[in-house]
Design a protein around this motif. Structure first.
Motif, short mmCIF file in Angstrom:
data_model
loop_
_atom_site.label_atom_id
_atom_site.label_comp_id
_atom_site.label_asym_id
_atom_site.label_seq_id
_atom_site.Cartn_x
_atom_site.Cartn_y
_atom_site.Cartn_z
N GLU A 177 3.08 11.11 2.97
CA GLU A 177 4.13 12.12 2.90
C GLU A 177 5.40 11.53 2.29
OE1 GLU A 177 3.68 15.18 3.64
OE2 GLU A 177 1.82 15.16 4.81
N LEU A 178 6.22 12.40 1.71
CA LEU A 178 7.50 11.95 1.17
C LEU A 178 8.50 11.71 2.30
CD1 LEU A 178 8.08 14.32 -1.90
CD2 LEU A 178 7.06 12.04 -1.88
N THR A 179 9.27 10.65 2.18
CA THR A 179 10.37 10.42 3.11
C THR A 179 11.53 11.32 2.70
OG1 THR A 179 11.31 8.66 1.75
CG2 THR A 179 9.66 8.02 3.40
N ALA A 180 12.59 11.32 3.48
CA ALA A 180 13.78 12.11 3.15
C ALA A 180 14.33 11.67 1.79
CB ALA A 180 14.83 11.97 4.23
N GLU A 181 14.35 10.35 1.56
CA GLU A 181 14.82 9.84 0.25
C GLU A 181 13.87 10.27 -0.87
OE1 GLU A 181 16.37 7.37 3.53
OE2 GLU A 181 14.38 8.10 2.97
N ASP A 195 11.43 -1.21 -7.12
CA ASP A 195 12.57 -1.23 -8.04
C ASP A 195 13.81 -0.66 -7.38
OD1 ASP A 195 14.09 -1.52 -10.27
OD2 ASP A 195 13.10 0.03 -11.46
N LEU A 196 13.64 0.44 -6.62
CA LEU A 196 14.78 1.09 -5.97
C LEU A 196 15.16 0.43 -4.66
CD1 LEU A 196 13.86 4.87 -6.52
CD2 LEU A 196 15.47 3.48 -7.84
N GLY A 197 14.22 -0.26 -4.05
CA GLY A 197 14.48 -0.85 -2.74
C GLY A 197 14.57 0.20 -1.66
N VAL A 198 13.87 1.32 -1.87
CA VAL A 198 13.91 2.45 -0.94
C VAL A 198 12.48 2.92 -0.69
CG1 VAL A 198 14.66 4.84 -0.59
CG2 VAL A 198 16.20 3.20 -1.68
N ALA A 199 12.16 3.25 0.55
CA ALA A 199 10.84 3.80 0.87
C ALA A 199 10.82 5.28 0.50
CB ALA A 199 10.53 3.62 2.36
N LEU A 200 10.04 5.62 -0.49
CA LEU A 200 9.93 7.01 -0.94
C LEU A 200 8.76 7.73 -0.29
CD1 LEU A 200 10.50 6.39 -4.75
CD2 LEU A 200 12.20 7.09 -3.05
N LEU A 201 7.81 6.97 0.24
CA LEU A 201 6.60 7.56 0.81
C LEU A 201 6.34 6.99 2.20
CD1 LEU A 201 4.51 7.15 -2.43
CD2 LEU A 201 5.20 9.34 -1.47
N ASP A 202 5.92 7.86 3.09
CA ASP A 202 5.54 7.46 4.44
C ASP A 202 4.01 7.37 4.48
OD1 ASP A 202 5.06 7.07 7.07
OD2 ASP A 202 6.06 8.89 7.79
N ARG A 203 3.50 6.17 4.63
CA ARG A 203 2.06 5.93 4.61
C ARG A 203 1.48 5.70 6.00
NH1 ARG A 203 4.46 3.36 0.30
NH2 ARG A 203 3.61 3.81 -1.79
N SER A 204 2.23 6.05 7.04
CA SER A 204 1.80 5.75 8.40
C SER A 204 0.74 6.72 8.92
CB SER A 204 3.01 5.77 9.35
OG SER A 204 3.62 7.05 9.36
#
Length: 256
Positions: free
Chosen positions: A62-66, A48-57
């Motif tokens: 983990e949460l991204t900066a956003e 919905d936001l078009g932003v990566a909120l989570l780092d799944r690598s």
């Protein structure tokens, strides 16, 4: 405010619950939904936001900066809502005032004053957590944290409770007859400090002394620290101001 631009409230709640617990399972338990539902909400919110909120690598999500930015805003906002609802409904009135502090301060300063507090405020119940673990005051959790520090903790109201001098002590069996005339003379000793503090490091930095890391520190619960100091196993010191910090909107800590 354009309400139509906001994402789904369910998705925002799911993300806030995950950000608080950093666990999909715990977030699901907190909202009484399955962990699969939480995962779906998280992906839907990112879409919905078009932003990566989570780092799944990595092995752990983990949460991204956003994601961190959004999490702070949501937790602050939901926290304020919870506090206001509690105040309006009176749900918070009967809950014990929850206090977190170090074991030494609890036994040496807080406990002797409890009877006086009870006389002044017999209607207030208290829950005291004597632990070195630092817990963030939040709605429904810890209301007041008594800790050493300068009082500049973001988002918290801090009040000075005790101002005390810095005193360095050691057992005679440790220092013997050696003459100690400056802080630098104490570099070679092994230092003891209470668990959950960094008093020794701060004390040397205050006096501009480069501490010899080869002798190290021992961080111990308050009672064990005192026993170790008396037994000559290191230097012990006491520093600084003790302050009470709590989430906004909860009173009574100033009477302790």
């Amino acid at each position: 405010m354009d309400w139509t631009t906001l994402p789904s409230l369910s998705a925002l709640r799911a993300f806030a619950a995950y950000a608080q617990s950093r666990s999909v399972a715990k977030a699901g338990a907190a909202l009484n939904v399955s962990h699969a539902a939480i995962s779906q909400h998280l992906r839907a919110l990112e879409s919905d936001l078009g932003v990566a909120l989570l780092d799944r690598s990595g092995r752990r999500m983990e949460l991204t900066a956003e994601g961190e930015t959004l999490a702070r805003a949501l937790l602050d906002g939901f926290g304020q809502i919870a506090t206001t609802v509690e105040a309006l409904t009176g749900a918070d009135a009967t809950r014990p005032l929850q206090i977190s502090t170090t074991p030494t301060f609890a036994s040496a300063w807080l406990m002797p004053r409890l009877s006086q507090f009870r006389e002044k405020h017999p209607e207030i119940s208290l829950t005291i957590d004597p632990s070195a673990t630092v817990q963030t005051p939040e709605p429904g959790g810890i209301d007041v944290a008594l800790r050493y520090g300068q009082g500049d903790w973001p988002g918290l109201e801090a009040e000075l409770l005790v101002r005390s001098p810095i005193v360095v002590v050691a057992a005679p069996t440790l220092v013997g007859t050696r003459e100690i005339s400056s802080p630098a003379d104490l570099r070679e000793y092994h230092w003891l400090q209470e668990l959950g503090t960094n008093e020794a490091t701060d004390w040397f930095a205050l006096h501009g002394v480069d501490r010899d890391a080869g002798h190290g520190y021992a961080s111990l619960p308050g009672n064990l620290m005192l026993e170790a100091a008396r037994a000559g196993r290191g230097d012990r010191h006491h520093r600084g101001d003790f302050r009470g910090a709590g989430r906004r909107g909860r009173a009574a800590e100033d009477s302790l």
